[in-house]
Design a protein around this motif. Structure first.
Motif, PDB file in Angstrom:
ATOM      1  N   SER A  18       0.829  -1.201   0.000  1.00  0.00           N
ATOM      2  CA  SER A  18       0.000   0.000   0.000  1.00  0.00           C
ATOM      3  C   SER A  18       0.866   1.254   0.000  1.00  0.00           C
ATOM      4  CB  SER A  18      -0.927  -0.006   1.216  1.00  0.00           C
ATOM      5  OG  SER A  18      -1.754   1.140   1.212  1.00  0.00           O
ATOM      6  N   VAL A  19       0.425   2.240  -0.761  1.00  0.00           N
ATOM      7  CA  VAL A  19       1.137   3.522  -0.850  1.00  0.00           C
ATOM      8  C   VAL A  19       0.105   4.646  -0.731  1.00  0.00           C
ATOM      9  CG1 VAL A  19       2.669   4.992  -2.226  1.00  0.00           C
ATOM     10  CG2 VAL A  19       2.900   2.499  -2.354  1.00  0.00           C
ATOM     11  N   ALA A  20       0.422   5.654   0.082  1.00  0.00           N
ATOM     12  CA  ALA A  20      -0.490   6.784   0.255  1.00  0.00           C
ATOM     13  C   ALA A  20       0.274   8.089   0.141  1.00  0.00           C
ATOM     14  CB  ALA A  20      -1.182   6.710   1.611  1.00  0.00           C
ATOM     15  N   VAL A  21      -0.447   9.143  -0.220  1.00  0.00           N
ATOM     16  CA  VAL A  21       0.123  10.494  -0.179  1.00  0.00           C
ATOM     17  C   VAL A  21      -0.756  11.300   0.770  1.00  0.00           C
ATOM     18  CG1 VAL A  21       0.763  12.549  -1.494  1.00  0.00           C
ATOM     19  CG2 VAL A  21       0.961  10.286  -2.554  1.00  0.00           C
ATOM     20  N   ILE A  22      -0.124  11.891   1.781  1.00  0.00           N
ATOM     21  CA  ILE A  22      -0.844  12.618   2.827  1.00  0.00           C
ATOM     22  C   ILE A  22      -0.327  14.057   2.864  1.00  0.00           C
ATOM     23  CG2 ILE A  22      -1.306  12.656   5.348  1.00  0.00           C
ATOM     24  CD1 ILE A  22      -2.062  10.022   4.392  1.00  0.00           C
ATOM     25  N   ARG A  23      -1.241  15.022   2.896  1.00  0.00           N
ATOM     26  CA  ARG A  23      -0.786  16.411   3.035  1.00  0.00           C
ATOM     27  C   ARG A  23      -1.442  17.026   4.274  1.00  0.00           C
ATOM     28  NH1 ARG A  23      -0.983  19.442  -2.271  1.00  0.00           N
ATOM     29  NH2 ARG A  23       1.120  18.597  -2.485  1.00  0.00           N
ATOM     30  N   ASP A  24      -0.623  17.457   5.230  1.00  0.00           N
ATOM     31  CA  ASP A  24      -1.105  18.034   6.495  1.00  0.00           C
ATOM     32  C   ASP A  24      -2.174  17.148   7.153  1.00  0.00           C
ATOM     33  OD1 ASP A  24       0.603  20.167   6.300  1.00  0.00           O
ATOM     34  OD2 ASP A  24      -0.863  21.489   5.347  1.00  0.00           O
ATOM     35  N   GLY A  25      -1.961  15.845   7.109  1.00  0.00           N
ATOM     36  CA  GLY A  25      -2.893  14.913   7.759  1.00  0.00           C
ATOM     37  C   GLY A  25      -4.070  14.507   6.894  1.00  0.00           C
ATOM     38  N   HIS A  26      -4.237  15.144   5.710  1.00  0.00           N
ATOM     39  CA  HIS A  26      -5.341  14.805   4.798  1.00  0.00           C
ATOM     40  C   HIS A  26      -4.863  13.798   3.759  1.00  0.00           C
ATOM     41  CE1 HIS A  26      -8.249  17.944   6.010  1.00  0.00           C
ATOM     42  NE2 HIS A  26      -7.150  18.562   6.410  1.00  0.00           N
ATOM     43  N   VAL A  27      -5.687  12.792   3.483  1.00  0.00           N
ATOM     44  CA  VAL A  27      -5.309  11.770   2.507  1.00  0.00           C
ATOM     45  C   VAL A  27      -5.592  12.267   1.094  1.00  0.00           C
ATOM     46  CG1 VAL A  27      -5.773   9.418   1.713  1.00  0.00           C
ATOM     47  CG2 VAL A  27      -5.830   9.943   4.144  1.00  0.00           C
ATOM     48  N   LEU A  28      -4.555  12.325   0.278  1.00  0.00           N
ATOM     49  CA  LEU A  28      -4.749  12.694  -1.130  1.00  0.00           C
ATOM     50  C   LEU A  28      -4.936  11.440  -1.972  1.00  0.00           C
ATOM     51  CD1 LEU A  28      -2.091  15.547  -1.603  1.00  0.00           C
ATOM     52  CD2 LEU A  28      -4.443  15.707  -0.795  1.00  0.00           C
ATOM     53  N   SER A  29      -4.270  10.352  -1.574  1.00  0.00           N
ATOM     54  CA  SER A  29      -4.490   9.058  -2.226  1.00  0.00           C
ATOM     55  C   SER A  29      -4.061   7.965  -1.265  1.00  0.00           C
ATOM     56  CB  SER A  29      -3.693   8.953  -3.536  1.00  0.00           C
ATOM     57  OG  SER A  29      -2.304   8.959  -3.259  1.00  0.00           O
ATOM     58  N   ASN A  30      -4.674   6.795  -1.418  1.00  0.00           N
ATOM     59  CA  ASN A  30      -4.345   5.653  -0.549  1.00  0.00           C
ATOM     60  C   ASN A  30      -4.669   4.395  -1.347  1.00  0.00           C
ATOM     61  OD1 ASN A  30      -3.841   4.122   1.876  1.00  0.00           O
ATOM     62  ND2 ASN A  30      -6.064   3.965   2.157  1.00  0.00           N
ATOM     63  N   LEU A  31      -3.647   3.792  -1.957  1.00  0.00           N
ATOM     64  CA  LEU A  31      -3.892   2.626  -2.810  1.00  0.00           C
ATOM     65  C   LEU A  31      -3.392   1.363  -2.143  1.00  0.00           C
ATOM     66  CD1 LEU A  31      -2.980   3.906  -6.384  1.00  0.00           C
ATOM     67  CD2 LEU A  31      -5.140   4.014  -5.166  1.00  0.00           C
ATOM     68  N   THR A  61       3.219   2.968  -6.218  1.00  0.00           N
ATOM     69  CA  THR A  61       3.681   4.314  -5.861  1.00  0.00           C
ATOM     70  C   THR A  61       3.375   5.304  -6.987  1.00  0.00           C
ATOM     71  OG1 THR A  61       5.465   3.335  -4.576  1.00  0.00           O
ATOM     72  CG2 THR A  61       5.710   5.664  -5.129  1.00  0.00           C
ATOM     73  N   ASP A  62       3.660   4.857  -8.201  1.00  0.00           N
ATOM     74  CA  ASP A  62       3.413   5.696  -9.363  1.00  0.00           C
ATOM     75  C   ASP A  62       1.941   6.114  -9.433  1.00  0.00           C
ATOM     76  OD1 ASP A  62       4.542   6.867 -11.604  1.00  0.00           O
ATOM     77  OD2 ASP A  62       3.656   5.346 -12.919  1.00  0.00           O
ATOM     78  N   LEU A  63       1.059   5.132  -9.237  1.00  0.00           N
ATOM     79  CA  LEU A  63      -0.387   5.413  -9.282  1.00  0.00           C
ATOM     80  C   LEU A  63      -0.825   6.318  -8.137  1.00  0.00           C
ATOM     81  CD1 LEU A  63      -2.284   2.100 -10.173  1.00  0.00           C
ATOM     82  CD2 LEU A  63      -2.480   4.331 -11.271  1.00  0.00           C
ATOM     83  N   ALA A  64      -0.264   6.074  -6.942  1.00  0.00           N
ATOM     84  CA  ALA A  64      -0.644   6.874  -5.761  1.00  0.00           C
ATOM     85  C   ALA A  64      -0.273   8.339  -5.984  1.00  0.00           C
ATOM     86  CB  ALA A  64       0.020   6.326  -4.511  1.00  0.00           C
ATOM     87  N   LEU A  65       0.903   8.579  -6.565  1.00  0.00           N
ATOM     88  CA  LEU A  65       1.332   9.959  -6.835  1.00  0.00           C
ATOM     89  C   LEU A  65       0.424  10.602  -7.883  1.00  0.00           C
ATOM     90  CD1 LEU A  65       5.204   9.428  -6.828  1.00  0.00           C
ATOM     91  CD2 LEU A  65       3.947  10.926  -5.275  1.00  0.00           C
ATOM     92  N   LYS A  66       0.115   9.812  -8.932  1.00  0.00           N
ATOM     93  CA  LYS A  66      -0.747  10.338 -10.010  1.00  0.00           C
ATOM     94  C   LYS A  66      -2.121  10.674  -9.456  1.00  0.00           C
ATOM     95  CE  LYS A  66       1.194   8.630 -14.278  1.00  0.00           C
ATOM     96  NZ  LYS A  66       1.933   7.354 -14.191  1.00  0.00           N
ATOM     97  N   LYS A  67      -2.684   9.742  -8.662  1.00  0.00           N
ATOM     98  CA  LYS A  67      -4.034   9.955  -8.122  1.00  0.00           C
ATOM     99  C   LYS A  67      -4.059  11.188  -7.210  1.00  0.00           C
ATOM    100  CE  LYS A  67      -7.989   7.567  -6.429  1.00  0.00           C
ATOM    101  NZ  LYS A  67      -8.270   7.148  -5.083  1.00  0.00           N
ATOM    102  N   ALA A  68      -2.953  11.404  -6.483  1.00  0.00           N
ATOM    103  CA  ALA A  68      -2.889  12.553  -5.570  1.00  0.00           C
ATOM    104  C   ALA A  68      -2.628  13.856  -6.334  1.00  0.00           C
ATOM    105  CB  ALA A  68      -1.792  12.323  -4.541  1.00  0.00           C
ATOM    106  N   GLY A  69      -2.168  13.720  -7.577  1.00  0.00           N
ATOM    107  CA  GLY A  69      -1.813  14.907  -8.353  1.00  0.00           C
ATOM    108  C   GLY A  69      -0.571  15.583  -7.798  1.00  0.00           C
ATOM    109  N   VAL A  70       0.343  14.755  -7.288  1.00  0.00           N
ATOM    110  CA  VAL A  70       1.547  15.270  -6.634  1.00  0.00           C
ATOM    111  C   VAL A  70       2.770  14.755  -7.392  1.00  0.00           C
ATOM    112  CG1 VAL A  70       2.933  14.959  -4.525  1.00  0.00           C
ATOM    113  CG2 VAL A  70       0.515  15.531  -4.334  1.00  0.00           C
ATOM    114  N   SER A  71       3.758  15.624  -7.613  1.00  0.00           N
ATOM    115  CA  SER A  71       4.985  15.168  -8.282  1.00  0.00           C
ATOM    116  C   SER A  71       5.995  14.740  -7.221  1.00  0.00           C
ATOM    117  CB  SER A  71       5.562  16.303  -9.121  1.00  0.00           C
ATOM    118  OG  SER A  71       6.049  17.305  -8.247  1.00  0.00           O
ATOM    119  N   THR A  72       6.993  13.966  -7.615  1.00  0.00           N
ATOM    120  CA  THR A  72       7.985  13.489  -6.637  1.00  0.00           C
ATOM    121  C   THR A  72       8.698  14.667  -5.961  1.00  0.00           C
ATOM    122  OG1 THR A  72       9.558  13.255  -8.435  1.00  0.00           O
ATOM    123  CG2 THR A  72       8.455  11.245  -7.726  1.00  0.00           C
ATOM    124  N   GLY A  73       8.829  15.775  -6.696  1.00  0.00           N
ATOM    125  CA  GLY A  73       9.507  16.958  -6.159  1.00  0.00           C
ATOM    126  C   GLY A  73       8.738  17.627  -5.019  1.00  0.00           C
TER     127      GLY A  73
END
Ligand code: KG4
Ligand code: ZN
Length: 339
Positions: A18-31, A61-73
């Protein structure tokens, strides 16, 4: 403009990548990528699990970043499950997290999987109104590997006040389900079939363990011997009584769990209470918890089903609180199977 603290979270302790992207405690994606390969074996096969993690981790990871609309940078830190779990599986997530952090020159955050299950109660769903527990907070953590009552004094300050002395509640579901002929993990199937069964049809033994501790190995043995005796008289016994067996077993396990939770609330005087971990997805446990909460004036917390079973969002929220306190680890960190 800086958008807040963005954390990439990796969970690979058992059989889910499982891979997730979290911003300030909010889930942007969780696959979550489940591994179906284990179903036929009656349990997770460690070697197959780590191989599947290796195959899955990059695409997830690739999908989680795409779904979150977040770049690796835009990632500020990488949080990963350090343990407990299967060593081979943990190694895949740990190595990947290290590589990502090193390449981006960002901090690395080691997360305890059990702490993360409990902190799942603090996950904020992007845009949704969420009610959060206040401290001190009691949490019943019930999963395939653990059955604990945890007292939280703060986000990162936890005390285990009750623990299983043998099997976990999820193991009781899975092992008894295996006896019934169900594939692993049997918990969800038992939950489903139990809805058509009579929970008072059969009685199974309840353990007598002191204090706030649990035991489930006796129940498993009792269930096995009960069926062995019945099958001697009627070889179709399981087939004929499947729903009643599931309902009675589920009712016994739920009763044991709720009983100790009530005791824990009485001993500590805490009425701010939650359930977490894979078994907290169980519908009867959820209903019994709500009933008990209403009866006793508890302020109860039940995570969304997707945050009860293994997921990276819970690793991300724990990583977030560790980030705020500057609790980072070095590249020399190693996974641990048991704490
Ligand atoms: O938290 P989790 O996903 O992984 C561990 O850290 O162990 O929990 C998995 C466990 C398995 O034993 C599975 O059978 C159980 O959670 N489980 C359930 C249900 N959904 C998952 N048990 C009973 N009823 C369910 N609906
Ligand atoms: Zn877990």
């Amino acid at each position: 403009m800086k958008k807040g603290i963005t954390i990439l979270a990796i969970e690979s302790s058992c059989d889910d990548t499982s891979v997730a992207v979290i911003r300030d405690g909010h889930v942007l994606s969780n696959l979550v990528s489940n591994q179906e390969v284990h179903g036929a074996y009656g349990g997770v096969v460690p070697e197959l699990a780590s191989r599947a993690h290796q195959a899955n981790i990059v695409p997830v990871t690739d999908l989680a970043l795409k779904k979150a609309g977040v770049s690796t940078g835009e990632i500020d830190a990488v949080a990963f499950t350090r343990g407990p779990g299967l060593l081979g599986s943990l190694l895949v997530g740990t190595s990947f997290a290290k590589g990502f952090a090193l390449a981006r020159k960002i901090p690395l955050i080691a997360v305890n999987h059990l702490q993360a299950h409990v902190l799942a109660h603090f996950i904020l769903d992007n845009g949704e109104e969420t009610r959060l527990p206040v401290f001190p907070f009691l949490c019943l953590l019930v999963s395939g590997g653990h059955t604990r009552i945890i007292l939280l004094k703060d986000y990162l300050e936890m005390e285990v006040i009750g623990n299983t002395i043998d099997d976990a509640a999820g193991e009781a579901f899975d092992k008894c389900g295996k006896i019934l002929g169900f594939p692993y993990p049997a918990g969800p199937m038992i939950d489903l079939l139990a809805q058509q069964g009579n929970k008072k049809a059969f009685t199974f033994s309840k353990p007598s363990v002191k204090g706030l501790d649990f035991s489930f190995s006796g129940l498993k043995t009792n269930f096995l011997y009960f069926l062995r005796d019945r099958l001697k008289k009627d070889k179709d016994f399981i087939e004929k009584h499947k729903a009643d067996l599931c309902a009675s077993l589920q009712n016994t396990i739920t009763g044991i769990l709720i009983n100790k939770l009530v005791k824990a609330s009485q001993v500590t005087g805490i009425k701010e209470i939650g359930i977490a971990g894979g078994v907290s997805a169980n519908s009867e446990l959820r209903e019994a918890f709500v009933r008990e909460g209403q009866k006793r004036g508890w302020n109860i917390f039940i995570p969304k089903v997707s945050y009860t079973t293994d997921n990276a969002a819970m690793i991300g929220i724990t990583g977030y609180y560790k980030y705020l306190r500057g609790e980072f680890c070095g590249q020399d960190v190693v996974p641990v199977a048991r704490f």
